[in-house]
Write an enzyme that holds these catalytic residues in place. Structure first.
Site, PDB file in Angstrom:
ATOM      1  N   LYS A  83       3.651   8.485  -5.375  1.00  0.00           N
ATOM      2  CA  LYS A  83       3.139   8.251  -4.986  1.00  0.00           C
ATOM      3  C   LYS A  83       2.819   7.951  -3.441  1.00  0.00           C
ATOM      4  O   LYS A  83       3.947   8.189  -2.476  1.00  0.00           O
ATOM      5  CB  LYS A  83       2.980   6.947  -5.323  1.00  0.00           C
ATOM      6  CG  LYS A  83       2.729   6.247  -5.914  1.00  0.00           C
ATOM      7  CD  LYS A  83       2.855   5.094  -6.636  1.00  0.00           C
ATOM      8  CE  LYS A  83       1.685   3.462  -7.260  1.00  0.00           C
ATOM      9  NZ  LYS A  83       2.527   2.349  -7.391  1.00  0.00           N
TER      10      LYS A  83
HETATM   11  C1  E4P Z   1       0.734   0.257  -9.143  1.00  0.00           C
HETATM   12  O1  E4P Z   1       0.653   1.462  -8.932  1.00  0.00           O
HETATM   13  C2  E4P Z   1       0.640  -0.530  -8.487  1.00  0.00           C
HETATM   14  O2  E4P Z   1       1.454  -0.468  -7.248  1.00  0.00           O
HETATM   15  C3  E4P Z   1       0.250  -2.695  -9.323  1.00  0.00           C
HETATM   16  O3  E4P Z   1      -0.081  -2.360  -9.940  1.00  0.00           O
HETATM   17  C4  E4P Z   1       0.272  -3.198  -7.998  1.00  0.00           C
HETATM   18  O4  E4P Z   1      -0.106  -4.352  -8.806  1.00  0.00           O
HETATM   19  P1  E4P Z   1       0.026  -5.783  -7.703  1.00  0.00           P
HETATM   20  O5  E4P Z   1      -1.174  -5.800  -6.908  1.00  0.00           O
HETATM   21  O6  E4P Z   1       0.340  -6.516  -9.032  1.00  0.00           O
HETATM   22  O7  E4P Z   1       1.100  -5.817  -7.367  1.00  0.00           O
END
Ligand code: E4P
Length: 217
Positions: A83
Site C-alpha cells: 500500500k
Molecule cells: C483503508 O484502506 C483506509 O486506510 C481506511 O479505510 C481509512 O478509513 P478511515 O477514514 O475511517 O480512517
C-alpha cells in the site's frame, strides 16, 4: 463486489473469515497502532488466515524508502499487497514495484485525477476515501462513480476499492456506483446482516415451531 475488512485486529479477521464473508484485508498505520501488535508479525498472521489480498502500508514517504519497505513487506507472504500513498513518489514506487511483479494498493485518493494517475502507474487497487470526503461535505460516492466511468472509458484494469467506509449505506452506495471492492470496518460488516424485522420474524418462527411440536432431525 468483493468485501475486505478494514482492520488489523486478528480476532475480528478470524471471526469474519470463519463466516466466509471476506475476500481480503486492508490495514494502515493507524489500524496497526490500534492493534498494538508488531507490524510485520501481524501482517504475517493475517496473511495466514485469509487467502485474498492483504494490504500492508509503507511508512516511508520518499521513493527509495518506499521501494525498500515495499520489497520487504512483499516477502512476508504471497498475498501481501503493498500500500502506497497517492503522491508523486508513491506513484513512481507503484510503477516500479508493479514492474517487479508486485501487487499495489494506492491509498489516500480524494480526486478522480489522482485515480487516473494511479491507474497509469499500474496500481492493482485504488482506494478512494468515501467517508473522509463526506466529513468535509463532499459526496464521496460521486468520486466512486467518476472513477468507475473514467476507468471503463479508458479500459483501465485497476480495481476500485472503496475505502473509509463508515456505514452500511456507504457499502450499498459503493456497490451501486460500480466499485470492485469495499474495505469495511468489522462492526459495519456485521451490522449489514442485521434488521429489526429479521429479528422479530425469527423470534416468531421459533415460537411457532415450538407450538407445532415437530422436529426436522
Ligand atoms: C483503508 O484502506 C483506509 O486506510 C481506511 O479505510 C481509512 O478509513 P478511515 O477514514 O475511517 O480512517
Amino acid at each position: 463486489m468483493k468485501l475486505f475488512v478494514d482492520t488489523a485486529i486478528v480476532e475480528d479477521i478470524e471471526e469474519l473469515n470463519d463466516y466466509g464473508l471476506i475476500d481480503g484485508v486492508t490495514t494502515n498505520p493507524t489500524l496497526i497502532a490500534k492493534s498494538g501488535g508488531d507490524f510485520k508479525s501481524v501482517i504475517k498472521t493475517i496473511c495466514g488466515i485469509v487467502d485474498g489480498p492483504v494490504s500492508a502500508e509503507v511508512a516511508a514517504t520518499e521513493f527509495s524508502g518506499m521501494m525498500a519497505e515495499g520489497e520487504h513487506l512483499a516477502k512476508i507472504a504471497e498475498n501481501v499487497v503493498i500500500k502506497l500513498p497517492l503522491t508523486l513518489d508513491g506513484l513512481k514506487a507503484c510503477r516500479a514495484l508493479v514492474s517487479k511483479g508486485h501487487k499495489t494498493n494506492v491509498t489516500l485518493c480524494f480526486t478522480a485525477n489522482q485515480a487516473l494517475l494511479a491507474a497509469k502507474a499500474g496500481a492493482s487497487f485504488i482506494s478512494p476515501f468515501v467517508g473522509r470526503l463526506d466529513d468535509i461535505n463532499i459526496d464521496g460516492m460521486d468520486l466512486i462513480q467518476d472513477i468507475r466511468q473514467i476507468y471503463d472509458i479508458a479500459g483501465f484494469e485497476t480495481q476500485i476499492l472503496a475505502a473509509s467506509i463508515r456505514t452500511p449505506n456507504h457499502v450499498k452506495g459503493a456497490a451501486l456506483a460500480g466499485a470492485d471492492a469495499a474495505t469495511i470496518p468489522a462492526a459495519v460488516i456485521k451490522s449489514m446482516a442485521r434488521h429489526t424485522l429479521t429479528d422479530a420474524g425469527l423470534a416468531a418462527f421459533v415460537q411457532d415451531w415450538k407450538s407445532a411440536g415437530q422436529s426436522i432431525l
